[in-house]
Design a protein around this motif. Structure first.
Motif, PDB file in Angstrom:
ATOM      1  N   THR A 142      11.040  58.403  64.626  1.00 27.90           N
ATOM      2  CA  THR A 142      12.257  59.002  63.924  1.00 27.90           C
ATOM      3  C   THR A 142      13.481  58.730  64.292  1.00 27.90           C
ATOM      4  OG1 THR A 142      12.396  61.142  64.914  1.00 27.90           O
ATOM      5  CG2 THR A 142      11.221  60.648  63.064  1.00 27.90           C
ATOM      6  N   PHE A 143      13.532  58.304  66.204  1.00 29.08           N
ATOM      7  CA  PHE A 143      14.482  58.291  67.023  1.00 29.08           C
ATOM      8  C   PHE A 143      14.561  56.741  66.568  1.00 29.08           C
ATOM      9  CE2 PHE A 143      16.820  56.354  70.586  1.00 29.08           C
ATOM     10  CZ  PHE A 143      17.314  57.433  70.338  1.00 29.08           C
ATOM     11  N   LEU A 144      14.295  55.716  66.423  1.00 31.41           N
ATOM     12  CA  LEU A 144      14.047  54.173  66.261  1.00 31.41           C
ATOM     13  C   LEU A 144      15.068  54.091  64.788  1.00 31.41           C
ATOM     14  CD1 LEU A 144      11.003  52.404  67.626  1.00 31.41           C
ATOM     15  CD2 LEU A 144      12.921  52.579  69.035  1.00 31.41           C
ATOM     16  N   LEU A 145      14.495  55.103  64.132  1.00 29.37           N
ATOM     17  CA  LEU A 145      14.781  54.687  62.863  1.00 29.37           C
ATOM     18  C   LEU A 145      16.340  55.553  62.611  1.00 29.37           C
ATOM     19  CD1 LEU A 145      12.488  56.304  60.230  1.00 29.37           C
ATOM     20  CD2 LEU A 145      12.367  54.376  60.268  1.00 29.37           C
ATOM     21  N   PHE A 146      16.543  56.473  63.596  1.00 28.89           N
ATOM     22  CA  PHE A 146      18.053  56.816  63.381  1.00 28.89           C
ATOM     23  C   PHE A 146      18.911  55.733  63.729  1.00 28.89           C
ATOM     24  CE2 PHE A 146      21.489  59.183  65.769  1.00 28.89           C
ATOM     25  CZ  PHE A 146      22.085  60.183  64.216  1.00 28.89           C
ATOM     26  N   ILE A 147      18.494  55.430  64.827  1.00 23.12           N
ATOM     27  CA  ILE A 147      19.043  54.176  65.392  1.00 23.12           C
ATOM     28  C   ILE A 147      19.677  53.076  64.351  1.00 23.12           C
ATOM     29  CG2 ILE A 147      18.929  52.800  66.896  1.00 23.12           C
ATOM     30  CD1 ILE A 147      19.552  54.962  68.271  1.00 23.12           C
ATOM     31  N   ALA A 148      18.189  52.128  64.470  1.00 22.96           N
ATOM     32  CA  ALA A 148      18.249  51.596  62.996  1.00 22.96           C
ATOM     33  C   ALA A 148      19.289  51.519  61.918  1.00 22.96           C
ATOM     34  CB  ALA A 148      16.988  51.156  62.187  1.00 22.96           C
ATOM     35  N   PHE A 149      19.531  53.045  61.461  1.00 28.32           N
ATOM     36  CA  PHE A 149      20.255  53.706  60.147  1.00 28.32           C
ATOM     37  C   PHE A 149      21.584  52.885  60.819  1.00 28.32           C
ATOM     38  CE2 PHE A 149      22.650  56.811  58.690  1.00 28.32           C
ATOM     39  CZ  PHE A 149      22.813  56.508  56.938  1.00 28.32           C
ATOM     40  N   THR A 150      21.684  53.405  62.119  1.00 26.90           N
ATOM     41  CA  THR A 150      23.566  53.728  62.550  1.00 26.90           C
ATOM     42  C   THR A 150      24.279  52.077  62.251  1.00 26.90           C
ATOM     43  OG1 THR A 150      22.869  55.504  64.008  1.00 26.90           O
ATOM     44  CG2 THR A 150      25.061  54.895  64.503  1.00 26.90           C
ATOM     45  N   VAL A 151      22.837  51.413  63.283  1.00 26.06           N
ATOM     46  CA  VAL A 151      23.379  49.858  63.035  1.00 26.06           C
ATOM     47  C   VAL A 151      23.932  49.567  62.061  1.00 26.06           C
ATOM     48  CG1 VAL A 151      22.586  47.353  64.307  1.00 26.06           C
ATOM     49  CG2 VAL A 151      22.605  49.881  65.824  1.00 26.06           C
ATOM     50  N   ILE A 152      22.687  49.209  60.597  1.00 24.73           N
ATOM     51  CA  ILE A 152      23.146  48.937  59.681  1.00 24.73           C
ATOM     52  C   ILE A 152      24.087  49.297  59.190  1.00 24.73           C
ATOM     53  CG2 ILE A 152      21.322  48.116  57.657  1.00 24.73           C
ATOM     54  CD1 ILE A 152      18.761  48.140  59.027  1.00 24.73           C
ATOM     55  N   SER A 153      24.225  50.623  58.585  1.00 26.98           N
ATOM     56  CA  SER A 153      25.594  50.847  57.807  1.00 26.98           C
ATOM     57  C   SER A 153      26.474  50.959  58.265  1.00 26.98           C
ATOM     58  CB  SER A 153      24.937  52.824  58.041  1.00 26.98           C
ATOM     59  OG  SER A 153      24.743  52.964  58.445  1.00 26.98           O
ATOM     60  N   SER A 154      26.532  50.750  59.935  1.00 32.74           N
ATOM     61  CA  SER A 154      27.906  51.152  60.713  1.00 32.74           C
ATOM     62  C   SER A 154      28.334  48.729  59.995  1.00 32.74           C
ATOM     63  CB  SER A 154      27.760  50.922  62.193  1.00 32.74           C
ATOM     64  OG  SER A 154      27.766  52.090  62.353  1.00 32.74           O
ATOM     65  N   LEU A 155      27.113  47.515  60.392  1.00 26.19           N
ATOM     66  CA  LEU A 155      27.445  46.544  59.793  1.00 26.19           C
ATOM     67  C   LEU A 155      27.669  46.438  58.471  1.00 26.19           C
ATOM     68  CD1 LEU A 155      24.832  45.150  61.991  1.00 26.19           C
ATOM     69  CD2 LEU A 155      27.517  44.850  62.314  1.00 26.19           C
ATOM     70  N   THR A 156      26.723  47.513  57.615  1.00 26.53           N
ATOM     71  CA  THR A 156      27.088  47.537  56.491  1.00 26.53           C
ATOM     72  C   THR A 156      28.779  47.365  55.629  1.00 26.53           C
ATOM     73  OG1 THR A 156      24.435  47.492  55.671  1.00 26.53           O
ATOM     74  CG2 THR A 156      26.525  47.954  53.760  1.00 26.53           C
ATOM     75  N   ILE A 157      29.186  48.393  56.281  1.00 24.31           N
ATOM     76  CA  ILE A 157      30.777  49.372  55.949  1.00 24.31           C
ATOM     77  C   ILE A 157      31.331  48.001  56.323  1.00 24.31           C
ATOM     78  CG2 ILE A 157      32.052  50.626  56.472  1.00 24.31           C
ATOM     79  CD1 ILE A 157      29.422  52.824  56.344  1.00 24.31           C
ATOM     80  N   LEU A 158      31.442  47.654  57.713  1.00 21.55           N
ATOM     81  CA  LEU A 158      31.898  45.950  58.387  1.00 21.55           C
ATOM     82  C   LEU A 158      32.142  44.790  57.342  1.00 21.55           C
ATOM     83  CD1 LEU A 158      34.023  45.512  60.832  1.00 21.55           C
ATOM     84  CD2 LEU A 158      32.127  45.329  61.418  1.00 21.55           C
ATOM     85  N   GLY A 159      30.744  44.961  56.733  1.00 26.40           N
ATOM     86  CA  GLY A 159      31.329  43.561  56.690  1.00 26.40           C
ATOM     87  C   GLY A 159      32.246  44.183  54.414  1.00 26.40           C
ATOM     88  N   MET A 160      31.285  45.154  54.167  1.00 29.45           N
ATOM     89  CA  MET A 160      32.487  45.427  52.232  1.00 29.45           C
ATOM     90  C   MET A 160      33.874  45.671  53.216  1.00 29.45           C
ATOM     91  SD  MET A 160      29.639  48.364  51.187  1.00 29.45           S
ATOM     92  CE  MET A 160      31.229  48.821  50.642  1.00 29.45           C
ATOM     93  N   ALA A 161      34.362  45.829  54.501  1.00 34.86           N
ATOM     94  CA  ALA A 161      35.539  46.114  54.677  1.00 34.86           C
ATOM     95  C   ALA A 161      36.365  44.650  54.690  1.00 34.86           C
ATOM     96  CB  ALA A 161      35.734  46.618  55.759  1.00 34.86           C
ATOM     97  N   PHE A 162      35.381  43.800  54.426  1.00 28.25           N
ATOM     98  CA  PHE A 162      36.306  42.415  55.596  1.00 28.25           C
ATOM     99  C   PHE A 162      36.102  41.532  53.534  1.00 28.25           C
ATOM    100  CE2 PHE A 162      35.125  42.216  60.127  1.00 28.25           C
ATOM    101  CZ  PHE A 162      36.442  41.830  60.266  1.00 28.25           C
TER     102      PHE A 162
END
Length: 255
Positions: A51-71
């Motif tokens: 669950t900790f690895l899933l939490f980290i993965a979600f944090t990274v993926i969601s952050s990159l997704t939002i950053l990509g959408m912003a650009f």
């Protein structure tokens, strides 16, 4: 320290949940319903490392997704700040749920361990006159030492209920233990728990004839409460102890 962490996690969960609920209206959006419901279930059923690895993965993926959408969508500063705050609150909500879920599973595990320890330390098994394994072994050591000194012989009699049908096995441990207890000498012999499916009886200052008398007494009483089919599934084994001319087995019952 743990209580403080739990309190902080609970406050953050309440705050982030109310804000996200009022802002996103998850009742009408199935995506947000999944965000609210799926993580707690995963945190409860999966291991802490996973669950900790899933939490980290979600944090990274969601952050990159939002950053990509912003650009790609060329968000203005106000929209970017709005999504940064939203994303931060989602992560806070997930983190607080993670802490609360892991605390509850840890508490449940600790309670089971404490219950097991309490049962182990008790002298008697609940609802029976059966000694706990710890207490049986303690008394057995004293009795065998005394028998060696007095040059007396005796036996350990094991009765296993492992092969009984499941519907019968649930109540058989108590029934069999009570029958054995009522069939031996109260002030000389002891009856205890060997494991969850085996009951052991120590017969001191007893020869082979005495062993057969006790066995027959137990068998006659067990045949009253069990059908022939169920009785045949009981497993019996004996082990010589004390001052005897054959070595006592040290491996336990071969039932």
């Amino acid at each position: 320290m743990v209580r403080r962490s739990i309190s902080i996690a609970f406050i953050l969960w309440v705050f982030s949940f109310l804000f996200l609920y009022n802002t996103l209206n998850p009742v009408t959006d199935p995506v947000w319903i999944l965000i609210f419901l799926v993580p707690p279930i995963l945190f409860l059923v999966m291991s802490e490392k996973t669950t900790f690895l899933l939490f980290i993965a979600f944090t990274v993926i969601s952050s990159l997704t939002i950053l990509g959408m912003a650009f790609v969508l060329k968000w203005n500063s106000y929209t970017q700040i709005e999504w940064v705050i939203l994303h931060a609150l989602v992560l806070v909500n997930l983190w607080s749920v993670y802490v609360l879920a892991k605390w509850s599973t840890s508490l449940s595990r600790d309670n089971k361990q404490l219950l097991s320890r309490v049962i182990e330390l008790e002298e008697y098994i609940a609802d029976t006159k059966l000694l706990s394994k710890r207490e049986f072994e303690k008394q057995k050591e004293i009795i065998v030492t005394s028998m060696d000194r007095k040059k007396e012989k005796g036996f350990l009699l094991y009765i296993g209920i492992e092969k009984l049908p499941r519907r019968v096995k649930q109540t058989s441990f108590v029934k069999v233990s009570n029958v054995i207890y009522e069939s031996v000498r109260k002030h000389f012999d002891i009856v205890g728990k060997y494991d969850d499916q085996v009951i052991v009886c120590l017969l001191q200052n007893t020869d082979e004839d005495g062993l057969e008398i006790v066995k027959n007494r137990i068998i006659s009483r067990l045949k009253i409460i069990y059908t022939p089919e169920a009785f045949d599934k009981l497993q019996w084994n004996t082990e010589g102890i004390g001052y005897i001319d054959f070595p006592a087995s040290k491996e336990g019952p071969q039932i």
